[in-house]
Design a protein around this motif. Sequence first.
Motif, PDB file in Angstrom:
ATOM      1  N   GLU A 373       0.814  -1.218   0.000  1.00 52.84           N
ATOM      2  CA  GLU A 373       0.000   0.000   0.000  1.00 52.84           C
ATOM      3  C   GLU A 373       0.846   1.265   0.000  1.00 52.84           C
ATOM      4  OE1 GLU A 373      -0.155  -2.569   1.916  1.00 52.84           O
ATOM      5  OE2 GLU A 373      -2.195  -3.207   2.378  1.00 52.84           O
ATOM      6  N   TRP A 374       2.156   1.110   0.159  1.00 50.36           N
ATOM      7  CA  TRP A 374       3.079   2.252   0.116  1.00 50.36           C
ATOM      8  C   TRP A 374       3.837   2.290  -1.210  1.00 50.36           C
ATOM      9  CZ3 TRP A 374       1.764  -0.572   4.343  1.00 50.36           C
ATOM     10  CH2 TRP A 374       1.252   0.129   5.436  1.00 50.36           C
ATOM     11  N   LEU A 375       3.366   1.504  -2.184  1.00 51.77           N
ATOM     12  CA  LEU A 375       3.890   1.442  -3.554  1.00 51.77           C
ATOM     13  C   LEU A 375       5.271   0.804  -3.637  1.00 51.77           C
ATOM     14  CD1 LEU A 375       2.759   4.962  -4.907  1.00 51.77           C
ATOM     15  CD2 LEU A 375       1.452   2.844  -4.697  1.00 51.77           C
ATOM     16  N   ARG A 376       5.683   0.090  -2.592  1.00 54.25           N
ATOM     17  CA  ARG A 376       6.949  -0.640  -2.635  1.00 54.25           C
ATOM     18  C   ARG A 376       6.719  -2.010  -3.259  1.00 54.25           C
ATOM     19  NH1 ARG A 376       8.111   0.126   3.701  1.00 54.25           N
ATOM     20  NH2 ARG A 376       6.107  -0.957   3.590  1.00 54.25           N
ATOM     21  N   VAL A 377       7.611  -2.393  -4.178  1.00 53.38           N
ATOM     22  CA  VAL A 377       7.524  -3.726  -4.762  1.00 53.38           C
ATOM     23  C   VAL A 377       7.670  -4.754  -3.653  1.00 53.38           C
ATOM     24  CG1 VAL A 377       8.614  -5.363  -6.343  1.00 53.38           C
ATOM     25  CG2 VAL A 377       8.417  -2.952  -6.982  1.00 53.38           C
ATOM     26  N   GLU A 378       6.807  -5.735  -3.631  1.00 48.74           N
ATOM     27  CA  GLU A 378       6.790  -6.712  -2.546  1.00 48.74           C
ATOM     28  C   GLU A 378       8.151  -7.396  -2.400  1.00 48.74           C
ATOM     29  OE1 GLU A 378       3.524  -9.378  -3.219  1.00 48.74           O
ATOM     30  OE2 GLU A 378       2.089  -8.019  -2.265  1.00 48.74           O
ATOM     31  N   GLY A 379       8.709  -7.298  -1.195  1.00 44.99           N
ATOM     32  CA  GLY A 379       9.995  -7.906  -0.906  1.00 44.99           C
ATOM     33  C   GLY A 379      11.167  -6.952  -1.015  1.00 44.99           C
ATOM     34  N   PHE A 380      10.920  -5.688  -1.422  1.00 42.53           N
ATOM     35  CA  PHE A 380      12.014  -4.726  -1.607  1.00 42.53           C
ATOM     36  C   PHE A 380      11.625  -3.381  -0.992  1.00 42.53           C
ATOM     37  CE2 PHE A 380      12.222  -7.801  -5.023  1.00 42.53           C
ATOM     38  CZ  PHE A 380      13.571  -8.166  -5.030  1.00 42.53           C
ATOM     39  N   ASP A 381      12.421  -2.924  -0.044  1.00 41.22           N
ATOM     40  CA  ASP A 381      12.119  -1.661   0.636  1.00 41.22           C
ATOM     41  C   ASP A 381      12.557  -0.442  -0.157  1.00 41.22           C
ATOM     42  OD1 ASP A 381      10.936  -2.868   2.801  1.00 41.22           O
ATOM     43  OD2 ASP A 381      12.801  -3.007   3.960  1.00 41.22           O
ATOM     44  N   THR A 382      13.455  -0.636  -1.130  1.00 37.28           N
ATOM     45  CA  THR A 382      13.999   0.520  -1.861  1.00 37.28           C
ATOM     46  C   THR A 382      13.585   0.548  -3.330  1.00 37.28           C
ATOM     47  OG1 THR A 382      16.051  -0.695  -2.330  1.00 37.28           O
ATOM     48  CG2 THR A 382      16.000   0.668  -0.330  1.00 37.28           C
ATOM     49  N   ILE A 383      12.658  -0.306  -3.728  1.00 37.63           N
ATOM     50  CA  ILE A 383      12.161  -0.312  -5.106  1.00 37.63           C
ATOM     51  C   ILE A 383      10.662  -0.027  -5.090  1.00 37.63           C
ATOM     52  CG2 ILE A 383      11.901  -1.617  -7.240  1.00 37.63           C
ATOM     53  CD1 ILE A 383      14.264  -3.283  -6.509  1.00 37.63           C
ATOM     54  N   TYR A 384      10.272   0.994  -5.826  1.00 32.74           N
ATOM     55  CA  TYR A 384       8.875   1.385  -5.903  1.00 32.74           C
ATOM     56  C   TYR A 384       8.373   1.178  -7.331  1.00 32.74           C
ATOM     57  CZ  TYR A 384       9.863   3.767  -1.475  1.00 32.74           C
ATOM     58  OH  TYR A 384      10.237   4.060  -0.192  1.00 32.74           O
ATOM     59  N   ALA A 385       7.094   0.884  -7.473  1.00 37.37           N
ATOM     60  CA  ALA A 385       6.488   0.743  -8.801  1.00 37.37           C
ATOM     61  C   ALA A 385       5.121   1.412  -8.785  1.00 37.37           C
ATOM     62  CB  ALA A 385       6.362  -0.727  -9.187  1.00 37.37           C
ATOM     63  N   LEU A 386       4.834   2.195  -9.812  1.00 31.12           N
ATOM     64  CA  LEU A 386       3.576   2.924  -9.850  1.00 31.12           C
ATOM     65  C   LEU A 386       3.108   3.113 -11.281  1.00 31.12           C
ATOM     66  CD1 LEU A 386       4.570   6.607  -8.980  1.00 31.12           C
ATOM     67  CD2 LEU A 386       6.128   4.736  -8.635  1.00 31.12           C
ATOM     68  N   GLY A 387       1.845   3.459 -11.421  1.00 30.28           N
ATOM     69  CA  GLY A 387       1.280   3.617 -12.751  1.00 30.28           C
ATOM     70  C   GLY A 387       0.787   2.294 -13.321  1.00 30.28           C
ATOM     71  N   ASP A 388       0.712   2.217 -14.660  1.00 29.06           N
ATOM     72  CA  ASP A 388       0.133   1.053 -15.324  1.00 29.06           C
ATOM     73  C   ASP A 388       0.955  -0.216 -15.188  1.00 29.06           C
ATOM     74  OD1 ASP A 388      -1.761   2.832 -16.116  1.00 29.06           O
ATOM     75  OD2 ASP A 388      -1.229   2.852 -18.247  1.00 29.06           O
ATOM     76  N   CYS A 389       2.231  -0.107 -14.825  1.00 25.99           N
ATOM     77  CA  CYS A 389       3.081  -1.300 -14.737  1.00 25.99           C
ATOM     78  C   CYS A 389       2.910  -2.024 -13.414  1.00 25.99           C
ATOM     79  CB  CYS A 389       4.556  -0.926 -14.937  1.00 25.99           C
ATOM     80  SG  CYS A 389       5.274   0.031 -13.584  1.00 25.99           S
ATOM     81  N   ALA A 390       2.134  -1.476 -12.483  1.00 22.24           N
ATOM     82  CA  ALA A 390       2.047  -2.044 -11.138  1.00 22.24           C
ATOM     83  C   ALA A 390       0.601  -2.110 -10.666  1.00 22.24           C
ATOM     84  CB  ALA A 390       2.874  -1.207 -10.168  1.00 22.24           C
ATOM     85  N   THR A 391       0.383  -2.919  -9.666  1.00 21.53           N
ATOM     86  CA  THR A 391      -0.922  -3.000  -9.014  1.00 21.53           C
ATOM     87  C   THR A 391      -0.703  -3.180  -7.514  1.00 21.53           C
ATOM     88  OG1 THR A 391      -3.050  -4.160  -8.961  1.00 21.53           O
ATOM     89  CG2 THR A 391      -1.107  -5.506  -9.304  1.00 21.53           C
ATOM     90  N   ILE A 392      -1.533  -2.537  -6.717  1.00 23.66           N
ATOM     91  CA  ILE A 392      -1.396  -2.625  -5.261  1.00 23.66           C
ATOM     92  C   ILE A 392      -2.036  -3.913  -4.775  1.00 23.66           C
ATOM     93  CG2 ILE A 392      -2.056  -1.570  -3.065  1.00 23.66           C
ATOM     94  CD1 ILE A 392      -1.957   1.145  -4.441  1.00 23.66           C
ATOM     95  N   ASN A 393      -1.259  -4.713  -4.080  1.00 24.33           N
ATOM     96  CA  ASN A 393      -1.752  -5.963  -3.505  1.00 24.33           C
ATOM     97  C   ASN A 393      -2.229  -5.663  -2.080  1.00 24.33           C
ATOM     98  OD1 ASN A 393      -2.368  -8.637  -3.192  1.00 24.33           O
ATOM     99  ND2 ASN A 393      -0.265  -9.333  -2.920  1.00 24.33           N
ATOM    100  N   GLN A 394      -3.465  -5.200  -1.976  1.00 23.49           N
ATOM    101  CA  GLN A 394      -4.014  -4.789  -0.686  1.00 23.49           C
ATOM    102  C   GLN A 394      -4.070  -5.969   0.280  1.00 23.49           C
ATOM    103  OE1 GLN A 394      -5.128  -1.704   0.585  1.00 23.49           O
ATOM    104  NE2 GLN A 394      -5.221  -2.945   2.447  1.00 23.49           N
ATOM    105  N   ARG A 395      -3.547  -5.759   1.479  1.00 22.83           N
ATOM    106  CA  ARG A 395      -3.546  -6.821   2.475  1.00 22.83           C
ATOM    107  C   ARG A 395      -4.963  -7.081   2.977  1.00 22.83           C
ATOM    108  NH1 ARG A 395       0.287  -9.615   4.694  1.00 22.83           N
ATOM    109  NH2 ARG A 395      -0.007 -10.627   6.699  1.00 22.83           N
TER     110      ARG A 395
END
Length: 598
Positions: A373-395
Amino acid sequence: MRTFDFLGRLSRAFQDYPSLSRIIVVSTISGGGLIAYAEANTYNGSRGHIAHADAITSNGAHGIASSEAVPKKKKVVLLGTGWAGMSFLKDLNNPSYEVEVVSPRNFFVFTPLLPSVTCGKVEARSIVEPIRNIIRKKNVDISFSEAECVKIDPQNKKIYCRATVNSKLKGEEEFAVDYDYLIIAVGAQVNTFNTPGVEQNCHFLKEVEDAQKIRKNVIESFEKASLPNLSDEERKKILHFVIVGGGPTGVEFAAELYDFVNEDVVKLYPKVREFVKITLLEATDHILNMFDKRITNFAEGKFGRDGIDVKLGSMVTKIDDNEISTKARGNGNTTNTPYGMVLWSTGIGPRPLIKEFMKQIGQGNRRALATDEWLRVEGFDTIYALGDCATINQRKVMEDISEIFKKADKDESGTLTVKEFQEIIDDICERYPQVELYLKSKQVRNIVDLLKEAKGDAAKESIELNIEEFKSALSQVDSQMKNLPATAQVANQQGAYLAKCFNRMEECEKNPEGPARFRGTGRHRFHPFRYRHLGQFAPLGGEQTAAQLPGDWVSIGHSSQWLWYSVYASKQVSWRTRALVVSDWVRRFIFGRDTSGI
């Protein structure tokens, strides 16, 4: 002479203080005026420098020696110059970062107006803004490299890029870039669903180059059909325009093409007007499925009255260079239809870079990069993904239900009172937005009433629930989870949100402002991203637009068209593009569309 002196002073004032130029009045023919507001970046004499791919630090460039050790800036690498990337760059104002932008295109495109480019309503140059125009106004150390990222190495915090410009100089075309933080905002590509012949025979509408190709093809079709040596059947084939996909892009292109035919073709190509046919193919039961049913029904009715052939439940199976093959969903009948041009607009899929990266990190079976929910790629604290290439995996709430119960049960009694639950209710609603959606769908005032309902003691003010009763009360909450749409509005808000996080990174490290951690202690560093839907438009041709705004407010007609003009003018990223777009609209009203095909 005094007039020229005054204009000179006025021009210098606007250049030195761009915050003065914030408001533009878009006058309308329907009477009155619409005010469009645009934010201007305020700075007093100190501009951010334009750094190229081989830029050096500002201290080194000016030869300034410092007696004090300057803290090393964190390196942020941004991939992409679309809506998410542009929004991040515009809102980032923390000078403690060194930002490098990597993108194969050195400009931003206002994509909602791409359909208007296809038929000459708006010029292509009017909806693009050079990315260096955006970064030069920043007081942040930002550089730009016109290159394409071909590989991401998260273990070593590197990306590998390939230059997209032919320099004709000796040296490696590929280069590596180190990062401390990586922001992936590369967008998506058209999804062909592996349909045979789509890539070879169809037009797409994702980039400004696509719109220019379509415009040239449309004009050439009318010129070709006007040649004297063709039969009527050949003219019908050439002027049969097929749009595959009844979403907003397909519908708007169909509307633009219809307006072009009825407002300009009848004057410029009167002999071939009768041969024009526009067909819209949609695999589901309705076009504009994401809109209110009132809009869907109106759009289908209007297209029917306008002579646009809308074929619902029609799935494309193959496209060759002469015919398009479709299969009816009900009876399975196959039809082969000659065509002159096909626009494919059926959805999006991940780019090759994202596909490869997802395989690397164990997300190979997904259609987009999964983030928290903070736009961080799952498993990585320093990689973010946003826009059409990503989707939020809501817990899900049920994944943490036991921890939520323990956190609320402060006296460790094994039961939860209303008072105990109310102390964490705000954190629950912020951490799990599906809770509020569920309450709304159940028409329950608040979550406390839901708990009382589950207990069967709705009239009592004080109730106690054990863990099983608590689970039962919230068991259906996760049914309201929905993925965000892949729209410019979502990407724009995500970029602005992430920039705000980076602006306040150090402050929130010391004083976290997010919701409580149910698994662990303390609070999350930031508030999670929340999308705020501001409404959506669907231009339907004939100066009529359907508008669906928050609060179940629907408007269809000419008044909504003027609202569309005002909103899209105000959302332009610069005064330059705003002036160009508005002038294009005025030019079209007075002189008609440009049919040169250039």
